[in-house]
Design a protein around this motif. Structure first.
Motif, mmCIF file in Angstrom:
data_model
loop_
_atom_site.group_PDB
_atom_site.id
_atom_site.type_symbol
_atom_site.label_atom_id
_atom_site.label_comp_id
_atom_site.label_asym_id
_atom_site.label_seq_id
_atom_site.Cartn_x
_atom_site.Cartn_y
_atom_site.Cartn_z
ATOM 1 N N ARG A 46 0.816 -1.218 0.000
ATOM 2 C CA ARG A 46 0.000 0.000 0.000
ATOM 3 C C ARG A 46 0.845 1.261 0.000
ATOM 4 N NH1 ARG A 46 -4.337 -0.981 4.430
ATOM 5 N NH2 ARG A 46 -4.744 -3.179 4.050
ATOM 6 N N ALA A 47 1.351 1.631 1.161
ATOM 7 C CA ALA A 47 1.938 2.964 1.278
ATOM 8 C C ALA A 47 3.167 3.156 0.403
ATOM 9 C CB ALA A 47 2.252 3.250 2.740
ATOM 10 N N SER A 48 4.247 2.475 0.743
ATOM 11 C CA SER A 48 5.530 2.800 0.118
ATOM 12 C C SER A 48 5.848 1.938 -1.106
ATOM 13 C CB SER A 48 6.644 2.619 1.148
ATOM 14 O OG SER A 48 6.706 1.249 1.506
ATOM 15 N N GLY A 49 5.279 0.732 -1.163
ATOM 16 C CA GLY A 49 5.640 -0.181 -2.239
ATOM 17 C C GLY A 49 7.030 -0.770 -2.039
ATOM 18 N N GLU A 50 7.631 -0.430 -0.939
ATOM 19 C CA GLU A 50 9.016 -0.857 -0.646
ATOM 20 C C GLU A 50 9.103 -2.387 -0.499
ATOM 21 O OE1 GLU A 50 11.928 -0.635 3.205
ATOM 22 O OE2 GLU A 50 10.373 0.908 3.008
ATOM 23 N N GLN A 51 10.221 -2.937 -0.951
ATOM 24 C CA GLN A 51 10.428 -4.389 -0.848
ATOM 25 C C GLN A 51 11.806 -4.648 -0.274
ATOM 26 O OE1 GLN A 51 9.212 -6.595 -4.297
ATOM 27 N NE2 GLN A 51 10.761 -8.179 -3.962
ATOM 28 N N LYS A 52 11.870 -5.598 0.707
ATOM 29 C CA LYS A 52 13.190 -5.876 1.265
ATOM 30 C C LYS A 52 13.312 -7.351 1.601
ATOM 31 C CE LYS A 52 11.725 -4.743 5.931
ATOM 32 N NZ LYS A 52 11.594 -3.782 6.975
ATOM 33 N N ALA A 53 14.568 -7.851 1.583
ATOM 34 C CA ALA A 53 14.833 -9.247 1.927
ATOM 35 C C ALA A 53 14.883 -9.377 3.444
ATOM 36 C CB ALA A 53 16.155 -9.690 1.313
ATOM 37 N N VAL A 54 14.226 -10.456 3.949
ATOM 38 C CA VAL A 54 14.197 -10.694 5.395
ATOM 39 C C VAL A 54 14.561 -12.159 5.631
ATOM 40 C CG1 VAL A 54 12.711 -10.697 7.439
ATOM 41 C CG2 VAL A 54 12.327 -9.017 5.635
ATOM 42 N N PRO A 55 15.440 -12.481 6.597
ATOM 43 C CA PRO A 55 15.748 -13.884 6.874
ATOM 44 C C PRO A 55 14.486 -14.620 7.334
ATOM 45 C CG PRO A 55 17.058 -12.403 8.276
ATOM 46 C CD PRO A 55 16.172 -11.545 7.467
ATOM 47 N N LEU A 56 14.320 -15.877 6.905
ATOM 48 C CA LEU A 56 13.089 -16.612 7.224
ATOM 49 C C LEU A 56 12.839 -16.693 8.725
ATOM 50 C CD1 LEU A 56 13.016 -19.573 4.654
ATOM 51 C CD2 LEU A 56 11.543 -17.548 4.754
ATOM 52 N N ASP A 57 13.918 -16.874 9.497
ATOM 53 C CA ASP A 57 13.667 -17.034 10.943
ATOM 54 C C ASP A 57 13.329 -15.717 11.640
ATOM 55 O OD1 ASP A 57 16.132 -15.940 10.909
ATOM 56 O OD2 ASP A 57 17.201 -17.641 11.820
ATOM 57 N N GLY A 58 13.466 -14.609 10.933
ATOM 58 C CA GLY A 58 13.037 -13.337 11.531
ATOM 59 C C GLY A 58 11.816 -12.771 10.835
ATOM 60 N N LEU A 59 11.207 -13.576 9.968
ATOM 61 C CA LEU A 59 10.121 -13.051 9.119
ATOM 62 C C LEU A 59 8.893 -12.645 9.934
ATOM 63 C CD1 LEU A 59 9.104 -12.500 6.253
ATOM 64 C CD2 LEU A 59 8.235 -14.832 6.180
ATOM 65 N N LEU A 60 8.496 -13.504 10.879
ATOM 66 C CA LEU A 60 7.298 -13.227 11.670
ATOM 67 C C LEU A 60 7.439 -11.872 12.366
ATOM 68 C CD1 LEU A 60 4.602 -13.994 12.901
ATOM 69 C CD2 LEU A 60 5.821 -15.303 14.636
ATOM 70 N N GLU A 61 8.583 -11.655 12.991
ATOM 71 C CA GLU A 61 8.812 -10.392 13.705
ATOM 72 C C GLU A 61 8.773 -9.214 12.729
ATOM 73 O OE1 GLU A 61 10.604 -13.153 14.121
ATOM 74 O OE2 GLU A 61 9.814 -13.628 16.123
ATOM 75 N N ALA A 62 9.395 -9.406 11.567
ATOM 76 C CA ALA A 62 9.434 -8.318 10.578
ATOM 77 C C ALA A 62 8.018 -7.963 10.110
ATOM 78 C CB ALA A 62 10.304 -8.724 9.395
ATOM 79 N N VAL A 63 7.186 -9.010 9.890
ATOM 80 C CA VAL A 63 5.810 -8.756 9.442
ATOM 81 C C VAL A 63 5.028 -8.043 10.540
ATOM 82 C CG1 VAL A 63 3.618 -9.854 8.814
ATOM 83 C CG2 VAL A 63 5.742 -10.677 7.800
ATOM 84 N N MET A 64 5.190 -8.531 11.779
ATOM 85 C CA MET A 64 4.460 -7.903 12.898
ATOM 86 C C MET A 64 4.839 -6.425 13.016
ATOM 87 S SD MET A 64 3.079 -10.552 15.176
ATOM 88 C CE MET A 64 3.732 -10.670 16.763
ATOM 89 N N GLU A 65 6.092 -6.178 12.934
ATOM 90 C CA GLU A 65 6.591 -4.808 13.067
ATOM 91 C C GLU A 65 6.020 -3.932 11.946
ATOM 92 O OE1 GLU A 65 11.019 -3.249 12.902
ATOM 93 O OE2 GLU A 65 10.769 -4.894 14.365
ATOM 94 N N ALA A 66 6.032 -4.487 10.727
ATOM 95 C CA ALA A 66 5.538 -3.730 9.575
ATOM 96 C C ALA A 66 4.050 -3.421 9.740
ATOM 97 C CB ALA A 66 5.773 -4.526 8.293
ATOM 98 N N ILE A 67 3.281 -4.419 10.223
ATOM 99 C CA ILE A 67 1.834 -4.215 10.368
ATOM 100 C C ILE A 67 1.547 -3.162 11.432
ATOM 101 C CG2 ILE A 67 -0.272 -5.313 11.262
ATOM 102 C CD1 ILE A 67 0.412 -7.742 9.624
ATOM 103 N N VAL A 68 2.256 -3.230 12.529
ATOM 104 C CA VAL A 68 2.037 -2.251 13.595
ATOM 105 C C VAL A 68 2.352 -0.842 13.087
ATOM 106 C CG1 VAL A 68 2.832 -1.440 15.850
ATOM 107 C CG2 VAL A 68 2.430 -3.889 15.462
ATOM 108 N N GLY A 69 3.383 -0.749 12.280
ATOM 109 C CA GLY A 69 3.806 0.566 11.780
ATOM 110 C C GLY A 69 2.969 1.074 10.626
ATOM 111 N N ALA A 70 2.168 0.165 9.994
ATOM 112 C CA ALA A 70 1.432 0.560 8.792
ATOM 113 C C ALA A 70 0.226 1.414 9.159
ATOM 114 C CB ALA A 70 0.971 -0.683 8.031
ATOM 115 N N PRO A 71 -0.105 2.392 8.300
ATOM 116 C CA PRO A 71 -1.324 3.178 8.560
ATOM 117 C C PRO A 71 -2.557 2.295 8.355
ATOM 118 C CG PRO A 71 -0.353 3.776 6.447
ATOM 119 C CD PRO A 71 0.598 2.797 7.085
ATOM 120 N N GLU A 72 -3.654 2.575 9.052
ATOM 121 C CA GLU A 72 -4.899 1.779 8.957
ATOM 122 C C GLU A 72 -5.442 1.760 7.542
ATOM 123 O OE1 GLU A 72 -7.278 -0.254 10.693
ATOM 124 O OE2 GLU A 72 -5.286 -0.599 11.492
#
Ligand code: ATP
Ligand code: MG
Length: 442
Positions: free
Chosen positions: A416-442
């Motif tokens: 939605r917002a930025s269209g940004e794409q980044k590589a994330v290690p699989l074992d840190g993916l859940l945390e990265a997604v959670m962080e992104a969702i919390v930071g995302a505008p509604e």
């Protein structure tokens, strides 16, 4: 292949349609219904009303007795049938009150104290389907049982007003009337019969019949040719005694104190037979002929008439389809919901296995996730998967291709917002997604 598909065509079964006047609730409309239902749950909680659900099928006698034999519903609108196994006479419920009262009596719910109750669900009436009038439709209703005073009449009206405000409905007006008590209606009835007999030639066929069985219901006719005649008929309000007038005046005073405008409509009699004292309807001009979105009133005689210990009662019922239609006209429907938070893309094989495990991990963490599944069983290009991800409304995509897998990584893309794409290690993916969702505008 061609042979096979030809054969399939020849044998294609004829499609079967739904029953006229009975509608599917399609996914596109599901969020609106869920929103309305949530507002109704909050409303009933705010006033201390408890939920009661009765079965869709009842003994026909419940409605014959509860609604009254000489009503549109019982005369011609009920889906009644005989149980093939035991010959019982059964009916798909056409409204909620009679069934609820049956249940309250059977389960002794009024034994200790009065009850505030609500219900919702499908109702069935064999009417001519048109906008706002269906053969299966949905009602929400509240019933306050065991309270005699005008305070509760006003409480339930306040609930309605709060609901319309909450839903953002425009152009809803309240009309009220008092039907008095049985002996007052009897005197009025005598005067009414005399009046209609004098003008018998102007009565339509239904009204001729009702002149003998239930002349008050003639006032409820929808026949435009009879409106002049009805205008001049004796008014029930002129036949009310002190007690009934006092109740009616108290209702009006409390409504005024709460800034609820209303219009007294002396011709308002309601379609059901069991009402006394206060009756009311909420009406709009925005929906064409089907302009009544809700109606109700007091029905003190009903509980005893249904075989229970006498107790006063009042309530109202609302047509949910009509209210949703009015929300549409009022431009107050909620925006459709996204199907998920995260859409997971892959390239089949090992990447599918990993994608599936990751999707499960996300769901366990409370993140709504759709895993791409190729309709034909083969994997599809990322481009076409990305289109699906976009139209799902997801905020993020997780992309797992063979290259990413080889590096034990996934791509996390902001849709939605930025269209940004980044590589994330699989074992840190859940945390990265959670962080992104919390930071995302509604
Ligand atoms: P109407 O005069 O429109 O036939 P009614 O007096 O028969 O209504 P009630 O029995 O009081 O209606 O039902 C309460 C509400 O349920 C109505 O105000 C209306 O909003 C809704 N309703 C009634 N019948 C239908 C129907 N066939 N299809 C959709 N909604 C309905
Ligand atoms: Mg009706």
């Amino acid at each position: 292949m061609t042979d096979q598909s030809n054969q399939t065509k020849a044998q294609k079964a004829q499609k079967i349609n739904g029953v006229r006047g009975m509608n599917d609730l399609l996914p596109a409309d599901a969020a609106q219904w869920a929103h309305l239902e949530q507002v109704l749950r909050d409303l009933t909680r705010a006033y201390g009303y408890e939920f009661l659900r009765t079965p869709i099928v009842e003994a026909t006698a419940v409605f014959q007795r509860g609604i009254g034999e000489v009503t549109d519903i019982v005369e011609k609108e009920m889906y009644s049938f005989e149980d093939r196994l035991n010959g019982e006479q059964l009916t798909l419920r056409p409204e909620g009150t009679a069934a609820l009262v049956r249940s309250v009596i059977e389960n002794n719910l009024l034994y200790e104290a009065p009850k505030r109750l609500w219900y919702t669900g499908p109702m069935f009436r064999h009417e001519r389907p048109q906008r706002g009038r269906y053969r299966q439709f949905h009602q929400f209703g509240i019933e306050a049982l065991g309270f005699a005073g005008p305070d509760i009449d006003v409480e339930i009206i306040l609930m309605g007003q709060r609901l319309w405000d909450e839903l953002g409905l425009i152009g809803v007006r309240l009309e009220i009337n008092s039907l008095g008590q049985a002996h007052e209606r009897a005197e009025h009835r005598t005067a009414l019969v005399t009046y209609f007999e004098k003008h018998q030639a102007q009565l339509d066929e239904d009204s001729q019949r009702r002149l003998l069985s239930n002349p008050l219901r003639i006032l409820d006719t929808k026949n435009p040719e009879m409106q002049r005649l009805i205008e001049g008929a004796p008014k029930l309000l002129d036949f009310l005694g002190d007690e009934s007038l006092q109740h009616f005046n108290a209702v009006q005073a409390l409504l005024k104190a709460n800034n609820i405008p209303c219009k007294i409509n002396p011709r308002l009699v309601r379609g059901l037979d069991y009402y006394n004292l206060t009756v009311f309807e909420w009406i709009t001009d925005e929906l064409g002929a089907q302009g009544t979105i809700a109606g109700g009133g007091r029905y003190d005689p009903l509980i005893e008439r249904m075989g229970g210990k006498a107790a006063p009662a009042c309530g109202w019922a609302m047509g949910m389809e009509r209210v949703l239609e009015l929300m549409k006209v009022s431009n107050s429907l909620p925006a459709p919901l996204a199907q998920c938070d995260v859409y997971v893309l892959h390239q089949g094989g090992e990447t599918l296995t990993t994608a599936m495990i990751i999707a499960e991990r996300l769901r366990s963490a409370g993140i709504d996730t759709i895993l791409f599944c190729p309709p034909d069983g083969d994997s599809a290009s990322f481009k076409s998967q990305m289109k699906k991800a976009d139209s799902s409304g997801a905020a993020f995509a997780v992309i797992i291709g063979p290259d990413e897998l080889a590096r034990n990584e996934a791509q996390l893309k902001d849709l939605r917002a930025s269209g940004e794409q980044k590589a994330v290690p699989l074992d840190g993916l859940l945390e990265a997604v959670m962080e992104a969702i919390v930071g995302a505008p509604e």
